[in-house]
Design an enzyme around this catalytic site. Structure first.
Site, PDB file in Angstrom:
ATOM      1  CD  GLU A  34      -2.492   1.828   0.570  1.00 48.29           C
ATOM      2  OE1 GLU A  34      -3.253   1.069  -0.049  1.00 48.29           O
ATOM      3  OE2 GLU A  34      -2.406   3.067   0.349  1.00 48.29           O
ATOM      4  CD  GLN A  35      -0.812   5.544  -3.390  1.00 41.78           C
ATOM      5  OE1 GLN A  35      -0.001   5.656  -4.306  1.00 41.78           O
ATOM      6  NE2 GLN A  35      -2.027   6.043  -3.467  1.00 41.78           N
ATOM      7  NE  ARG A 108     -16.726   4.627   2.377  1.00 46.87           N
ATOM      8  CZ  ARG A 108     -16.429   4.124   1.179  1.00 46.87           C
ATOM      9  NH1 ARG A 108     -15.269   3.589   0.947  1.00 46.87           N
ATOM     10  NH2 ARG A 108     -17.290   4.186   0.203  1.00 46.87           N
ATOM     11  CE1 TYR A 217     -24.599   4.414   5.962  1.00 49.77           C
ATOM     12  CE2 TYR A 217     -25.789   5.284   4.075  1.00 49.77           C
ATOM     13  CZ  TYR A 217     -24.606   4.838   4.642  1.00 49.77           C
ATOM     14  OH  TYR A 217     -23.448   4.812   3.922  1.00 49.77           O
ATOM     15  CG  ASP A 294     -13.562   1.718  -7.012  1.00 50.98           C
ATOM     16  OD1 ASP A 294     -14.540   0.944  -7.117  1.00 50.98           O
ATOM     17  OD2 ASP A 294     -13.605   2.776  -6.363  1.00 50.98           O
TER      18      ASP A 294
END
Ligand code: FAD
Length: 389
Positions: A34-35, A108, A217, A294
């Site tokens: 991961e960067q 998240r 929500y 994505d």
């Protein structure tokens, strides 16, 4: 390089982490890079359909997910101008029985932590941060990547889970920048006790208006309240995580009903995203290199399925590698199983955006079209997504 080397995953977002876990669960060594200097996710909520809960079950993380999730009672579409209810899908026992799993909302960061913890607890997974990949390569026996600092890492397969601005995709497909849609999202999370009691709801509520909507929500067992305000804007700034301009927001939402106006007024600091997607493509694998999430099929969020598709990709990729001996054939099979489903999500997300943002006669069409919607009809219209893979 040899096939006994680990599978390299570029990107430690939800897609990359789910892939690391799925592959390790099937006995494969994984090296994820991961960067960013540390793993993390943005402070916002995510909706998770029953198709994705099924994946969490298969990945062995359903219990920690259940611990931090909120289970909303309905999906409700309301008219942002006159506050009338346009449509409702109960997320009740009938819904759970139909699809086998509930509908959830999750912070998240909580979801990402569940995946990171599960990966960190698996000896087959090596996680590294602070490593930006700038070039990828392959030969018949393996793959290699170069980091920004000039190191070389090698592996047996390469999965580009490096998001909508994927560098792996630009090398592999070279189809330019993702499409600007002209839609902007402002997102914020606040403690539930800061929400006026009369405006709290245990449902996912989407207030659709002309060229805009507000969705909200509860999150984290109901302790937090997530809001996302989306509107069409000429402010085509690149990137994400910059602060929104409340003045622009209130100008765009002028004329909405009192409830929406009051809710928007509760937030002083918004984070802004410029929303982009891509037209679906038929192929995103080449030899030992493939894309996922994505990077392969970025979508607008109107069906709340982008991360869900990444997680389904992850499980499918591991499954194909388990069943097909030849790497490049397995990657092609994975891709073939995912292309139409993810393309449908991308194309239907655009369509749902139009419905949510209907104006003028379109707004009347929306009201008429959805007026007689029964819970059973609502469930069946989402069957193609929620039944999952
Ligand atoms: C407003 C909004 C609301 C949404 N709501 C939902 C929802 O309710 N439900 C849902 O399922 N989806 C939703 N989505 C979609 C979802 O957020 C994405 O589909 C999902 O996060 C994609 O995950 P990913 O892992 O593929 O990519 P990313 O999360 O973008 O992760 C890519 C990772 O790769 C790293 N990276 C990039 N380049 C490199 C490099 N060169 N070297 C090393 N690392 C690199 C990045 O730092 C990043 O950590 C929403 C999206 C938006 C914008």
């Amino acid at each position: 390089m040899s096939t006994s080397e680990p599978i390299l995953i570029i990107g430690g977002g939800i897609g990359g982490m789910a892939t690391a876990l799925a592959l390790a669960n099937s006995g494969r060594a994984v090296h994820l890079v991961e960067q960013a200097s540390e793993f993390g996710e943005v402070g916002a909520g995510i909706q998770v359909g029953p198709n994705v809960m099924k994946m969490f079950d298969r990945l062995g993380v359903i219990e920690p997910i259940n611990d931090i999730a909120f289970f909303p009672e309905n999906l409700i579409l309301k008219d942002a101008l006159d506050s009338s209810e346009v449509a409702r899908m109960p997320l009740d026992r009938d819904f759970r029985e139909r699809f086998g799993y509930p509908y959830a909302t999750i912070h998240r960061a909580d979801l990402h932590s569940v995946l990171v913890d599960a990966c960190a607890g698996n000896d087959l997974v090596k996680l590294e941060t602070g490593r930006k990949i700038v070039h990828v390569d392959q030969n018949p026996d393996g793959v290699s990547v170069q980091t920004e600092s000039g190191e070389e890492l090698t592996g047996s397969i390469l999965v580009g889970a490096d998001g909508i601005w994927s560098g792996v995709r630009s090398q592999l497909i070279g189809d330019g920048e993702p499409r600007i849609t002209g839609h902007i999202a402002y997102r914020a999370v606040l403690p539930m006790d800061e929400v006026p009691e009369n405006l709290r709801s245990n449902s996912v509520v989407l207030w659709g208006g002309p060229d805009l909507h507000l969705a909200h929500y509860p999150l984290r067992r109901g302790e937090l309240f997530n809001m996302g305000a989306i509107f069409h804007s000429q402010r085509y700034l690149q990137g994400a995580n910059v602060y929104g301009d409340p003045e622009e927001l209130h100008a765009q939402f002028a004329g909405v009903c009192g409830e929406v106006d009051t809710l928007l007024g509760k937030i002083e600091e918004w984070r802004m995203w410029v929303l982009r997607d891509r037209d679906p493509i038929e192929h995103w694998s080449d030899g030992r290199i493939t894309l996922l999430g994505d990077s392969a099929h970025p979508t607008l969020q109107y069906l709340a399925q982008g991360a869900g598709m990444a997680i389904e990709d992850a499980w499918t990729l591991a499954d194909r590698l388990d069943h097909t001996g030849d790497v490049s054939a397995a990657l092609r099979e994975y891709e073939a199983l995912r292309v139409v489903r993810t393309a449908r999500v991308t194309l239907f997300s655009r369509l749902y955006g139009e419905i949510y943002h209907a104006k003028g006669v379109g707004r009347a069409v929306r009201a008429q079209m959805l007026a007689g919607w029964t819970p059973a009809a609502a469930r069946e219209s989402f069957n193609w997504i929620y039944s999952g893979i």
